[in-house]
Scaffold this active site. Structure first.
Site, mmCIF file in Angstrom:
data_model
loop_
_atom_site.group_PDB
_atom_site.id
_atom_site.type_symbol
_atom_site.label_atom_id
_atom_site.label_comp_id
_atom_site.label_asym_id
_atom_site.label_seq_id
_atom_site.Cartn_x
_atom_site.Cartn_y
_atom_site.Cartn_z
ATOM 1 N N LEU B 14 0.816 -1.217 0.000
ATOM 2 C CA LEU B 14 0.000 0.000 0.000
ATOM 3 C C LEU B 14 0.850 1.266 0.000
ATOM 4 O O LEU B 14 0.574 2.212 -0.731
ATOM 5 C CB LEU B 14 -0.918 0.007 1.232
ATOM 6 C CG LEU B 14 -2.137 -0.897 1.151
ATOM 7 C CD1 LEU B 14 -2.877 -0.906 2.485
ATOM 8 C CD2 LEU B 14 -3.076 -0.430 0.045
ATOM 9 N N HIS B 235 -1.316 -9.301 18.545
ATOM 10 C CA HIS B 235 -2.768 -9.230 18.307
ATOM 11 C C HIS B 235 -3.435 -10.300 19.164
ATOM 12 O O HIS B 235 -2.978 -11.447 19.192
ATOM 13 C CB HIS B 235 -3.051 -9.480 16.821
ATOM 14 C CG HIS B 235 -4.449 -9.143 16.406
ATOM 15 N ND1 HIS B 235 -5.539 -9.855 16.846
ATOM 16 C CD2 HIS B 235 -4.943 -8.161 15.607
ATOM 17 C CE1 HIS B 235 -6.638 -9.331 16.318
ATOM 18 N NE2 HIS B 235 -6.293 -8.298 15.562
ATOM 19 N N ARG B 284 -5.600 -3.348 21.432
ATOM 20 C CA ARG B 284 -5.041 -4.711 21.356
ATOM 21 C C ARG B 284 -4.068 -5.035 22.472
ATOM 22 O O ARG B 284 -4.038 -6.170 22.974
ATOM 23 C CB ARG B 284 -4.343 -4.881 20.010
ATOM 24 C CG ARG B 284 -5.341 -4.880 18.893
ATOM 25 C CD ARG B 284 -4.690 -4.854 17.543
ATOM 26 N NE ARG B 284 -5.741 -4.835 16.536
ATOM 27 C CZ ARG B 284 -5.526 -4.693 15.238
ATOM 28 N NH1 ARG B 284 -4.298 -4.546 14.783
ATOM 29 N NH2 ARG B 284 -6.535 -4.695 14.392
ATOM 30 N N HIS B 347 1.851 -9.287 15.310
ATOM 31 C CA HIS B 347 1.026 -8.848 14.189
ATOM 32 C C HIS B 347 1.532 -7.582 13.523
ATOM 33 O O HIS B 347 1.358 -7.385 12.324
ATOM 34 C CB HIS B 347 -0.393 -8.626 14.723
ATOM 35 C CG HIS B 347 -1.369 -8.153 13.705
ATOM 36 N ND1 HIS B 347 -1.634 -8.861 12.558
ATOM 37 C CD2 HIS B 347 -2.150 -7.049 13.634
ATOM 38 C CE1 HIS B 347 -2.546 -8.211 11.839
ATOM 39 N NE2 HIS B 347 -2.860 -7.101 12.466
ATOM 40 N N SER B 386 -3.489 1.210 10.202
ATOM 41 C CA SER B 386 -2.240 0.888 9.538
ATOM 42 C C SER B 386 -2.341 1.066 8.030
ATOM 43 O O SER B 386 -1.473 1.678 7.397
ATOM 44 C CB SER B 386 -1.854 -0.540 9.892
ATOM 45 O OG SER B 386 -0.961 -1.016 8.953
#
Ligand SMILES: Cc1cc2nc3c(=O)[nH]c(=O)nc-3n(C[C@H](O)[C@H](O)[C@H](O)COP(=O)(O)OP(=O)(O)OC[C@H]3O[C@@H](n4cnc5c(N)ncnc54)[C@H](O)[C@@H]3O)c2cc1C
Ligand code: FES
Lengths: 237, 529
Positions: B14, B235, B284, B347, B386
């Protein structure tokens, strides 16, 4: 049960192929071909079943959970994802592993699939305007966006060959997504190229129907892409 | 090579795609280099969604609240200016993604948002539980438009092997074509978008094997400073599958899933009891710590279970059908019918290459974005922030890089780089996990540092494994230096949060040694100080 991985190897694209067998003892019930290949390559010294030292087996992986398409290969004659191929699901102890045959071999199980991405470029597959996505087509656009470009559908296609004029099923999901999101009269270039490179060459054998590791309904996407690009009909659902 | 201004981008997830598209729209070309094609990047795994205070659910959500939740979730370790930029821009980013055709869940054109951890209001836009894949598909198509125009040049199957820095200015990067085994050298500015440090914890994370962390190690030894390396997100809801941890998306709890453990023979919904307001959707770090605590209580038996049996048929068919299929396929359990055993797993890496709000690193002309960089998430990342951080950060980095972008060249070079060896990776991973579990303390950390020093002295490491080991040492030393508990960094010997440590942990290489220092949280637009 212990398994024997019988791997078709080739250390470089222009080198000779040979087979090599490796013993693998599964650790958990969920062990897959991907787990086995990882374990083989992590061995301090890798030797085949005859005790001959061997180079690590080259293969590609990334997500290890059926989401990226990196690990596609031919296992017992069927193209599939190594990370989804559980050992306990194989009835025979010896498992035949080969690279995808339609693509040039880089090394061992690694093949060069760059033609997949080149073809998408040739087909002008991008939005030329802001997307218009009515709720009733969202599910179709979603399914069409799921394709992981692994190449399994091309492997079984009787009409596809690398550098051929026919681009095969792997170009259909992207086409379907884009046509779902643009008025057909504004996607004339996509429609024209699709007709030339996909529709015209497809013999409708539907060999790709049950092979997609993502479970994409290839027939449905094909029917929709054909309807929109060739028959200029309304989109389905 | 054309006369065009060019920026080199390493990593095509991304962040890399966002940077490349931003540059292309500004008429600047980029070389988009990645060890595998975008379709295989970790970003395609992202599930639950992306945050933006779009306020489509009648809850009067605002960017101010998104900002406040992000700062609080990150335990006030992030730059306020950076988080301000992120949260202000989030609605336009998600609208832009919708305009690129991402099939977000929507009703009559209105984007639907779901609850996510650490946020009181519905703020997470989603496409069932495959949001990352859907966004990636749209961005890949958008990038293709510019590839056809020659503005984005792809170098897939190319791996970073060297970053050359002279007098703290980036000179060039060298990459290896893993197919032809040939080497190319790229001059000009570069943006590192190489993802998180999964490869330091092989087989123990929810991410991809492709993010080996080697690119980060190369950057570290080339002189780039790193920040907050001790903050590693566990996580709460992951399960062990062959070769990795599989994530059960926070979306499952966002849509009504409940955590419980059997206590004295009865289910105990411990999160709901302890945290009546957010319950199962606490940040989390909190959920993972509570899970670890209840599992070790004598009155509790078995593992923590995630109960999704109360979810409606509509939720299963319209929002989580993909998650259900995945659980059935890899766990052989139908979550519609039975609770599933879950436990915390690694994670996300909040720490990474140190950047300022313009995404400049401490090395001039080198930028970083996405999970590779340390920005926005402080001591604990909120779910859904994120992907947002990667897209926004990629944009900001590109806008900064294009200001100084110049003509660049690509040359074939003779080089030889060894690959990291499995036995060295395994050793490093064992040592790091002995010190960097969810609960840390001084003695195991000191022991782990000593073990790494021994490994460094052993003479068995090749160059890349040495760099990796040095970055690993920086992680341990960062955890050792932070004598407090904050967010994802829990020290049993320093259980409280201390105002003295509301600072950035900075790790750098000086004269061959790893040096750790603390710096004020960087709000500057110049090189991070
Ligand atoms: C299972 C899962 C679910 C998630 N769900 C969510 C969610 O719902 N919402 C959310 O906001 N976030 C989520 N995340 C986190 C989020 O997906 C990632 O943090 C984000 O996608 C990172 O993007 P990126 O561009 O920084 O890196 P990545 O997508 O990881 O891309 C890294 C790129 O770098 C390349 N690369 C790596 N090393 C090298 C090298 N040495 N040389 C050359 N190239 C290299 C790779 O090929 C790749 O192209 C999830 C993560 C996981 C694992
Ligand atoms: S490794 Fe991603 S599909 Fe197998």
């Amino acid at each position: 049960m212990n398994y024997i991985l019988n791997i078709l190897r080739r250390r470089r694209g222009d080198a000779k192929s040979y087979r090599q067998r490796f013993l693998y003892e599964p650790v958990t019930e969920g062990d897959t071909i991907a787990t086995a290949l990882t374990e083989l390559n992590n061995r301090e010294v890798l030797a085949d079943t005859d005790g001959t030292p061997a180079e690590p087996v080259e293969w590609e992986c990334s997500c290890l959970q059926k989401k990226c398409g990196a690990c596609a290969m031919v296992i017992n004659g069927r193209p599939q994802l190594a990370c989804a191929a559980r050992l306990i699901d194989f009835s025979r102890q010896e498992i035949m592993i080969e690279p995808l045959r339609k693509f040039p071999v880089v090394c061992d199980l690694v093949v060069d699939r760059s033609i997949l991405f080149e073809n998408l470029k040739t087909l002008h597959l991008w939005l030329s305007r802001e997307a218009e996505l009515p709720d009733r087509y969202r599910e179709l656009a979603y399914q069409a966006s799921e394709c992981i470009q692994c190449g399994c559908c091309l492997e079984v296609c009787p009409n596809f060959c690398v550098n051929g004029r026919f681009f095969g099923m792997s170009s259909v999901p992207v086409t379907t997504r884009l046509l779902t999101e643009m008025p057909v009269n504004e996607a004339k270039e996509i429609a024209k190229l699709y007709a030339r490179h996909t529709f015209a060459g497809c013999g409708k054998s539907l060999a790709c129907k049950d092979i997609c590791p993502k479970g994409i309904d290839t027939e449905k996407l094909l029917v929709n892409a054909n309807a929109m690009a060739v028959w200029k009909r309304r989109k389905g659902k | 090579m054309s006369d065009m201004k060019t920026v080199n981008i390493i990593g095509a997830g991304l962040a890399g795609l966002s940077a490349a598209i931003t540059l292309a729209r500004a008429g600047v070309s980029s070389n988009l280099i990645s060890s595998q094609p975008s379709e295989r990047a970790q970003s395609v795994l992202a599930e639950g969604g992306i945050n933006a205070s779009l306020n489509t659910m009648g809850e009067h959500d605002t960017t101010t609240e998104h900002f406040a939740d992000t700062m609080k979730g990150g335990c006030f370790l992030s730059s306020e200016r950076a988080v301000g930029g992120l949260t202000e821009n989030a609605p336009s980013i998600v609208k832009e993604l919708a305009a690129l055709g991402v099939p977000f869940n929507a009703q009559n054109g209105r984007l639907l948002l779901r609850n996510f951890g650490g946020q009181k209001k519905k703020r997470t836009a989603h496409a069932k539980s495959s949001t990352g894949k859907m966004i990636m598909s749209a961005l890949i198509d958008e990038a293709r438009k510019y590839e056809a125009q020659g503005l984005i040049r792809r170098f897939p199957n190319h791996e970073l092997i060297c970053i050359d820095v002279h007098d703290n200015v980036l000179a060039n990067v060298t990459v290896r074509d893993n197919y032809s085994r040939k080497y190319l050298r790229f001059t000009g500015a570069a943006i590192l978008c190489t993802g998180g440090l999964n490869g330091f914890f092989e087989g123990m994370t929810t991410g991809t094997t492709q993010n080996t962390g080697s690119a980060a190690a190369i950057a570290f030894c080339a002189g780039a400073e790193f920040a907050n390396l001790e903050f590693i997100q566990y996580h709460p809801t992951t399960v062990s599958i062959s070769g990795k941890r599989m994530l059960i998306s926070e979306a499952a709890r966002g849509e009504g899933g409940r955590l419980f453990i059997m206590r004295n023979g009865k289910p105990w919904y411990f999160m709901e009891e302890k945290y009546p307001e957010l319950g199962n959707l606490m940040p989390r770090d909190v959920v993972s710590r509570e899970m670890t605590a209840v599992v070790s209580m004598p009155e509790c038996t078995g593992s923590v279970m995630l109960d999704l049996t109360g979810l409606s048929a509509d939720v299963w068919s319209g929002k989580l059908s993909d998650l259900r299929a995945e659980i059935m396929s890899y766990m052989n359990i139908d979550p519609k019918l039975s609770p599933i055993p879950v436990s915390p797993g690694i994670h996300y890496f909040m720490g990474g290459i140190r950047v300022n709000i313009r995404h400049e690193t401490s090395v001039k002309n080198l930028y970083a974005a996405g999970e590779a960089a340390c920005q926005y998430h402080g001591a604990n990342r909120l779910g859904g922030n994120s992907m947002l951080g990667a897209i926004y950060g990629g944009k900001v980095a590109a806008l900064s890089a294009l200001e100084t972008a110049a003509k660049a060249s690509i040359d074939s070079v003779n080089a030889k780089a060894e690959s990291s060896l499995p036995k060295n990776r395994t050793k490093l991973c064992c040592i790091l996990s002995s010190g960097l579990g969810m609960i840390r303390s001084e003695q195991p950390l000191i022991k782990a540092v000593a073990d790494l020093d021994e490994l460094l002295k052993s003479g068995t490491l090749n160059e890349i494994d040495r760099s990796r080991t040095l970055l690993g040492k920086a992680m341990l030393l960062s955890a050792l230096a932070r004598k407090e508990s904050r967010g994802a960094h829990t020290r049993s010997d320093y259980p409280h949060t201390s105002a003295d440590f509301q600072k950035t942990t900075v790790a750098g290489m000086h004269n061959g040694e790893v040096i750790i220092r603390f710096a004020a949280i960087d709000e500057s637009e110049g090189s991070p100080k």
